[in-house]
Every structure is written in C-alpha cells, then in structure tokens.
Design an enzyme around this catalytic site. Sequence first.
Site, PDB file in Angstrom:
ATOM      1  N   ASP A 132       0.831  -1.209   0.000  1.00 36.07           N
ATOM      2  CA  ASP A 132       0.000   0.000   0.000  1.00 36.07           C
ATOM      3  C   ASP A 132       0.860   1.253   0.000  1.00 36.07           C
ATOM      4  O   ASP A 132       0.538   2.249  -0.640  1.00 36.07           O
ATOM      5  CB  ASP A 132      -0.958   0.006   1.188  1.00 36.07           C
ATOM      6  CG  ASP A 132      -0.237  -0.078   2.529  1.00 36.07           C
ATOM      7  OD1 ASP A 132       0.899  -0.598   2.573  1.00 36.07           O
ATOM      8  OD2 ASP A 132      -0.800   0.360   3.543  1.00 36.07           O
ATOM      9  N   ARG A 169       4.730   3.784   5.962  1.00 39.11           N
ATOM     10  CA  ARG A 169       4.066   3.518   7.237  1.00 39.11           C
ATOM     11  C   ARG A 169       3.670   2.060   7.444  1.00 39.11           C
ATOM     12  O   ARG A 169       3.794   1.520   8.536  1.00 39.11           O
ATOM     13  CB  ARG A 169       2.831   4.404   7.337  1.00 39.11           C
ATOM     14  CG  ARG A 169       2.136   4.390   8.686  1.00 39.11           C
ATOM     15  CD  ARG A 169       0.811   5.143   8.618  1.00 39.11           C
ATOM     16  NE  ARG A 169      -0.136   4.506   7.747  1.00 39.11           N
ATOM     17  CZ  ARG A 169      -0.773   5.128   6.743  1.00 39.11           C
ATOM     18  NH1 ARG A 169      -0.534   6.399   6.503  1.00 39.11           N
ATOM     19  NH2 ARG A 169      -1.629   4.478   5.989  1.00 39.11           N
ATOM     20  N   GLU A 170       3.169   1.396   6.393  1.00 38.55           N
ATOM     21  CA  GLU A 170       2.655   0.033   6.561  1.00 38.55           C
ATOM     22  C   GLU A 170       3.439  -1.009   5.766  1.00 38.55           C
ATOM     23  O   GLU A 170       3.789  -2.051   6.289  1.00 38.55           O
ATOM     24  CB  GLU A 170       1.182  -0.018   6.145  1.00 38.55           C
ATOM     25  CG  GLU A 170       0.264   0.778   7.058  1.00 38.55           C
ATOM     26  CD  GLU A 170      -1.197   0.579   6.674  1.00 38.55           C
ATOM     27  OE1 GLU A 170      -1.665  -0.572   6.668  1.00 38.55           O
ATOM     28  OE2 GLU A 170      -1.867   1.577   6.371  1.00 38.55           O
ATOM     29  N   TRP A 187     -11.751  -6.382  -1.534  1.00 38.97           N
ATOM     30  CA  TRP A 187     -10.435  -6.774  -1.037  1.00 38.97           C
ATOM     31  C   TRP A 187     -10.235  -8.262  -1.334  1.00 38.97           C
ATOM     32  O   TRP A 187      -9.369  -8.635  -2.120  1.00 38.97           O
ATOM     33  CB  TRP A 187     -10.316  -6.453   0.454  1.00 38.97           C
ATOM     34  CG  TRP A 187      -9.856  -5.061   0.727  1.00 38.97           C
ATOM     35  CD1 TRP A 187      -8.635  -4.696   1.214  1.00 38.97           C
ATOM     36  CD2 TRP A 187     -10.584  -3.831   0.519  1.00 38.97           C
ATOM     37  NE1 TRP A 187      -8.555  -3.315   1.318  1.00 38.97           N
ATOM     38  CE2 TRP A 187      -9.730  -2.763   0.906  1.00 38.97           C
ATOM     39  CE3 TRP A 187     -11.849  -3.518   0.056  1.00 38.97           C
ATOM     40  CZ2 TRP A 187     -10.121  -1.426   0.823  1.00 38.97           C
ATOM     41  CZ3 TRP A 187     -12.242  -2.193  -0.029  1.00 38.97           C
ATOM     42  CH2 TRP A 187     -11.383  -1.164   0.352  1.00 38.97           C
ATOM     43  N   GLU A 215      -2.020   9.171  -0.551  1.00 37.49           N
ATOM     44  CA  GLU A 215      -3.118   8.393   0.045  1.00 37.49           C
ATOM     45  C   GLU A 215      -4.379   9.250   0.166  1.00 37.49           C
ATOM     46  O   GLU A 215      -5.475   8.818  -0.192  1.00 37.49           O
ATOM     47  CB  GLU A 215      -2.697   7.882   1.426  1.00 37.49           C
ATOM     48  CG  GLU A 215      -3.747   7.053   2.129  1.00 37.49           C
ATOM     49  CD  GLU A 215      -3.267   6.518   3.465  1.00 37.49           C
ATOM     50  OE1 GLU A 215      -3.959   5.648   4.024  1.00 37.49           O
ATOM     51  OE2 GLU A 215      -2.208   6.962   3.958  1.00 37.49           O
ATOM     52  N   HIS A 226       0.845   6.266  -2.164  1.00 38.97           N
ATOM     53  CA  HIS A 226      -0.197   5.245  -2.104  1.00 38.97           C
ATOM     54  C   HIS A 226      -0.740   5.116  -3.516  1.00 38.97           C
ATOM     55  O   HIS A 226      -1.481   5.968  -3.972  1.00 38.97           O
ATOM     56  CB  HIS A 226      -1.310   5.705  -1.153  1.00 38.97           C
ATOM     57  CG  HIS A 226      -1.534   4.822   0.018  1.00 38.97           C
ATOM     58  ND1 HIS A 226      -0.674   4.770   1.079  1.00 38.97           N
ATOM     59  CD2 HIS A 226      -2.538   3.955   0.313  1.00 38.97           C
ATOM     60  CE1 HIS A 226      -1.141   3.920   1.992  1.00 38.97           C
ATOM     61  NE2 HIS A 226      -2.266   3.405   1.531  1.00 38.97           N
TER      62      HIS A 226
END
Length: 890
Positions: A454, A458-459, A528, A768, A785
């Site tokens: 993503d 951060r992730e 998803w 994002e 993102h």
Amino acid sequence: MTHAPHHLSVDAGDVSRPVTGPQPLLGWRLPDGWTRQDGYTLEATVDGEPLPPVHVEQERHLSQAWPWPALASGRRVRWRVRAHRAGERSPWSREHAFEVGLLDADWTASWISPAEPDVPAARTRPAYVLEGVADLPSAPVRARLYATALGVYEVRLNGARVGDTELAPGSTSYDRTLYAQAEDVDGLLAAGENRIEVVLSDGWFRGRSGAWRKPGDWGPRTAARLELHVDLADGTRAVVGTGPGWTSRRSTTVAADLMDGQTTDLAGGEGERRPVLLDVVQAPPVDWSPAPPVRVVEHRAPVQVTRAPSGAVVVDFGQNASGWVRLADLGPRGTRTVIDHGEHLGPDGDLTTTHLDSARPGEEPTPFVQRDEVVSAGRPGDVFEPRHTVHGFRYARITRDDGGAPDPTALTMQVVHTDLRTTGTFACSDPDLTRLHDVARWSFRGNAVDVPTDCPTRERLGWTGDYQTFVSTAVRMFDVDGFSRKWLRSVRDDQLDDGRIVNSSPDSNHLRRLPDATVDHITGSAGWGDAIAHVPWVLYETYGDVAALAESWPALVGWVEFALGAAASRRHPSRVERSAEPQPHEQYLWDGTFHWGEWCEPKTRAADGTLQNALGADPRAWFMADKGEVGTAYLHRTLRQAADAAAVLGKPGDEARYRDLAARVRDAWRAEFLLPDGRVSVGTQAAHVRALAFDLVPSELRAATVQHLVDLVHQADDHLTTGFLSTADLLPVLADGGHGDLAYRVLTRRSYPSWLTMLDRGATTVWEDWDGIDAHGNASASLNHYSKGAVVRFLHTHTLGLRQAPGSVAWESFVVAPVVGGGLTWASGTFDGPQGRIDVSWRVDDTTFRLEVVVPAGSTAELRLPDGTSRAAAPGTHVLTGLAPAGTAA
C-alpha cells in the site's frame, strides 16, 4: 523482418537469468507478419543430450506446458521452436537457455542458525555472519550457488559479493512458501580453500511490519541454507553445503530492521565466533519464484542539498521512491553519521515524518522512524550501503556527531524494487497529464518491493484491495505476470479455512494460526478478497496465463462460497428492521458482514471549514453503515469471473452454476438498489460508476444511469466524490457513456479533490489522501499510495485509445479508438505486450486527424477515428486520416 519465432521465454521470472522448476511454461512471439499459428514443433537438449522432437497442433503460443518428462535438479536446457500454418513452416527460432533450480527433495545441506543465547528485541537485533569453507581439490569449471533463508541474506565468496539480488529470499507467507535463489559463481572460486560468508538478518521473517510495527513472528530464529555445486577440472563434482563446522558471529551491522533501519559500526569489533545451531528451525519446502528479483534498478544524485536550522544536512533527491542512501564519505574514524528518511519537509525546511505516525484512540502515537546509522572506521574507500533494510523517501536528513557534512557527490539514492520490465509508455500535448502518468508509474514502482504494498513507508503491507484496484493499470505499465503470481501464492497461503481472503498478504497478523477477534471481524471484505478472482483473470486476459487461473481456482471457489453463504445467512440490521422475514431476493444480497466499502472518499468540510473523513467524524456509524450495494456488486462480478475461469479451465458444471448465480445476484442487486428511472438508490457517484462498470444495469436503462452519474458529477462542480474502489472506473464510464468531455474536465481540475492538485503541490508519487499536502504545506497520511494512480489507465485506454477487443486474450486482437478532449492536440504511446510492441500516435493538424498504429505479429486490430472512419488492420504499420473533432484544431 524476423521470419522465425522470437522472444522465447520460460515461466515469468527473471529473463536475464531464467531458473525454473521441473515443468516450466514455454512461450514465444510469432514470426513477423503472422497473425496466428496452427501448431508448432519443439526441439530441446538437456545437458547436451537431445530430447525427441514434439509436434503440437495448437494456435496458442504463450504459457505452453513443458511437453517432455519433468526435469531434474540443475539440468541445463536449450530449446527452440518453429511455427507452422496452412502448410507453411517458419525457420527455427534461435535457441533459448534456462536451468532448473535445486529441487526440494535434492537439498542435502542443513539449516544453520546464529548462536543467539539471548535473543534481543526486534529493531535491536544484529545481522550475523555465518562462515564456512569450500575446499576444492582442483580448479572449478562451472559453479552454481543455491541459497535461501528464513530472514534476509546476502552471500560473499572469497570476499566478493554474489549476484545483484537484494532482500533475498523475499517476502512470503513463510509457514507455507519459501523461495530459493540460484547464482552463477563461475570465476569466484579457485582450487584450494574458499571462504563462504552468509550475512543474515531478520528481514520479513522476524522483523517488524505494519503501522504498529508488529514483529514478523514467522518463527523465533533466523536461519540460512546454502549449497555450492561445483564441476571440477578433473571431471568430478563437489557439493559444499551449510552444516557442521560452520560458525556464526555478530557482524558489524549491530542492528537491522527492514522497516526501521540499519546501524553499522565499522569501527567496532566483530562478535566472537561460535558454532552455528543445526536444524533448529522448521521451514516449508523450497520452491522457485516466478517473479523477477528485487534489485537496485536506478541511481539518483541529489538535486539540492541544504542546511536545516538544526544544523543537519537535508538532501533532496527530487523523487519519492523506495530504496536507500549509499554514502561514500564516512568521515574520520569514530564519526557517527545518522541518515533519517522521509517524504516531506516542514515549513522550516527540515525533514518531518509526523504525518506517518500511527495512532489509536486513547493511545500514544507510534512514531514513524526510518533511520540508518554508520560509525566510520576511517579507512579510505569505505562505503556504507545498507542492504538489510529499505525505505520510502525523497528526502534524507544527515546528521554527524562532529557537526560536519558529507560531500554531496558521495551521496546516491539507490532505487530498489522488483526489476519489472517496462511495457507501456505515454505522452501527450498536455505536460500535466504526461507528468501524472510518470507520477503514477513512480508510485507503483515504490510499492513493488517483492510484493504489491500500500505504501513503502508507514505500513508496507500487501493489501488485497490496493492491488485489486490497480492491477489493470499495472499490466499496462509493466510486465507484472510473475510478480503477481508470486503474490497470489501468499494470498492463497493465508486464506482462512472458511474461505475468507485476509486483508493483506503475506499476513502480518497470522490470522490462520493466531486468532484475533478484532482482526477477524474486519476480514472478508468485498473489493479486497475479490483480488483472488480479479487479479488472476486480468493476468489471463493480458498474458494468456492459464496457470494463474488454475493455481487460484480452489481459493477462488472457497472465497465465492464464503460470500454466497454470508449473503444467504447474514442480513444488515436496516433490512431486519424493514422486515423480520427476508424478502426472496435478499438471500443474494451480501450486506451482513464487514466491508471496507468506498475507503478514502474525498473528505467533506466540517462546520469550521476543516476537512474530515466519514470514519473520523463518526467511526461507529461508518462501521455500521449498509455497504450491501458494494458487497452485492462485487459478488456479481466475481461470480461472472468465476464462471469465465471455469470455462477456460474446462469445468462446465462450475461454469453453469456460477453463471446462474451471477444472474441471481444481479437481479437481487437490481431489486434492492436500482430505481425505475435508472438511478442507484445509494445516490453516490461511486454506486453509479460501479453499476455501469460491472454491467449491472439493463441496457434500456443504461443511458439514464449514465445521465444520473453526469448530474452527480456536475453537482460536485465537476469533481469526483468516488472512493477507493470506483475512482479508476469513473472516467472510462463517463467516456464510454458519451461524456468524454466531462471525463477530461474531472481529470484536469486543479482544485480539491483532484490529481492535478497533487502535482501543483509538488507530488512525485500519488498520495493516500487527496489533501496529502494541504494549501499551507502540511502533510497528512502517506505520500506514496498508488491506488488513486489507477486513473492513468484512462490515458492508455481512452486518450491513446488502445484496448483489447472484447473477448480477446493476450492481445490477439485490439481496438484503437482515441477519445479526443481536454484540449489535447496529440498523444503517443507504446505497449510491449505478449504478442509484441504496439505503437500508437495521433495528432490534430488544422482540420485533419491523423492516426498511426503499428500492429505486431500475432495480433489483428480495428482502428477507429473520431469521425467514424474505421479499418481492420493486420500486422504492419497503418496510417489513417479523417476529420478532426470540432474545436480541436491545433
């Protein structure tokens, strides 16, 4: 002219060093001028021994099964092909070579682990050096290194680094899948004693991941497994592997975390040598990845170097990307250099990363850190290049404990990601749109570090929704076949027993084995989990990759059956309130389980003028909202794709069942959400886009639904209000509905929310949030993102006008039909697809519209001009002219 088949390939992995499993898939491009073949003949040798020729009557020339018995470990294969049609045979192709990797059953080496009497906490763990010796009785003639690890590893032979693969063995769901790497090490070995070193760190296996920096937790200890296979001058073979006699020591990298950073003390001593631990880990069988490796793919020099008020040096590399900083000026002995990485500078010109901090209500934020450190040994020629971490950044802040600054010429951004082959280009007369295409391309590159993530900051998680949204754009920019197939294996590995697909794979939550009520509740979302259907289908349509469908079929069935069961057994509270007993169609409404829905819709303005998203304004209301329209629409699309996949795979019973169910779900969607005048009752742009893109609206109402969407766009002052799932389809739906002019107005808006606002505020990757950097220069959320960058598919399919013909597979037929608008006077682009390179360019010159197209062998095309002129096109170069659309004269 190439009169023979060409561009031979095996599987979908590294074209520069093809290494396969025992039964590779073969592919080639047809001779120039051919539109099809009737069949082909294959010849091959294995270790120099010929195999019997094979004749196949088959039109397809991509993803063809290996026709001989399965190959054994280490076999060297050379093969060639000739095609035939209507009695004509082509010349033989040039030979193509590949090798088979060391198959799992043939590994003899032990797993070795560093001696860690007290395992330190994550982020503070060092990288270890595992050392052994290969004593060769005579000179080596040919040598191959096979290696893998639970962790991230690199190998040195006699002090020289082996290969150029980074972050090996890559990111997988390590409880089920582990890939090995093979390297040609001819020239790195000699007769006598040869020193082998394996540098091993936590990597994805045991390092931290996600916004909350959870430990990888795939296992308690790292380990490596390595074998050298050496053919010697005396005709014998030597095999040297990890095992007894190997030692481990702490390396000069005293801390290494894939997310947080790497600390290397070149002035400090190395740890005490201790015997390694043997076979104390559990690992899945070794396999061979279909994906290209991660490499350093580009080097970037600083574009600006400044001093922040703090005295630190701030380096701007001009581009947000994934990678690390290579530093060749380390200062005198004992000098400590700290390199912090980030995407944004604050008002004072210093690096800021607070917009990437993660916070839960009532808890202190988890600060975002990407920091590398090095202590100099004072040796001339020393270079610091971290290889056990990776960062997302444009800016680096460099601080030295002596207050000095490195020589700017000694700083290099090493851009690091999967070495994807570029397939698509685009440019046009509007430099903003050309730049937007470049920004989206960079955004995906930064998120293609072994798996589609993503964000690279951060992730860094392989969110299924992100890639489901973007994959149709990714295939136009890069060859992502093997890359996607590798990731899909993790998606299947992580699937829950009830059929649910987890939110991101490899699954950092380990939900299959570590129950978590909160995570469990938000797992199984439409849009998803549907990645397990949509991504393989896009690979099949784009590349003719039947293997992707076959591999994913059981997981797809599990997902579909879960969704159908959820629809039949769970109801949203609003429908329970409407009637205690469900209406007949409700058994096909997927509304009673959690859906992320239109995540990241543009924020709305609160009474004080501040922007606020729906989740932040009222989290409970957001979670409880009826998202049945989204769930049911995706269930319909996925059932159709399941039926289509069943047809390709030769499963007529499944095809019939899923087609019938798709029709029932479509009818339920219409009964619940479609009003008699063509409006979707939910009343959003997103719902109307989805209704049209997923073919949910009856043909007699389609024009009315398009008009309602147009009205909604006008009500938003020609801005989008779509979210995560539907933004990519908004412009194509408008253009296909006869409103190309409005599509271009939405695309070229310069006020919030819009893509060009990002460019105007300095974006080099897609944000994002639509307000990722506000009007005052303050940043929020991730600035890389890629999902919103899916809009650039419109530039390929509509601005350029290049798309596959309905029902076509692997670009065997395509249409070129430019949609002119937005004041554009020219556009050009290429697509180097499975049949060969397609070139498209058009230009408006006074009142004339000129279109030029190159059709490759293996394809046929239909060319359509804006004035209605059309022509069928065989392989070759074609030029069409006609009247330019009104108002477009250059």
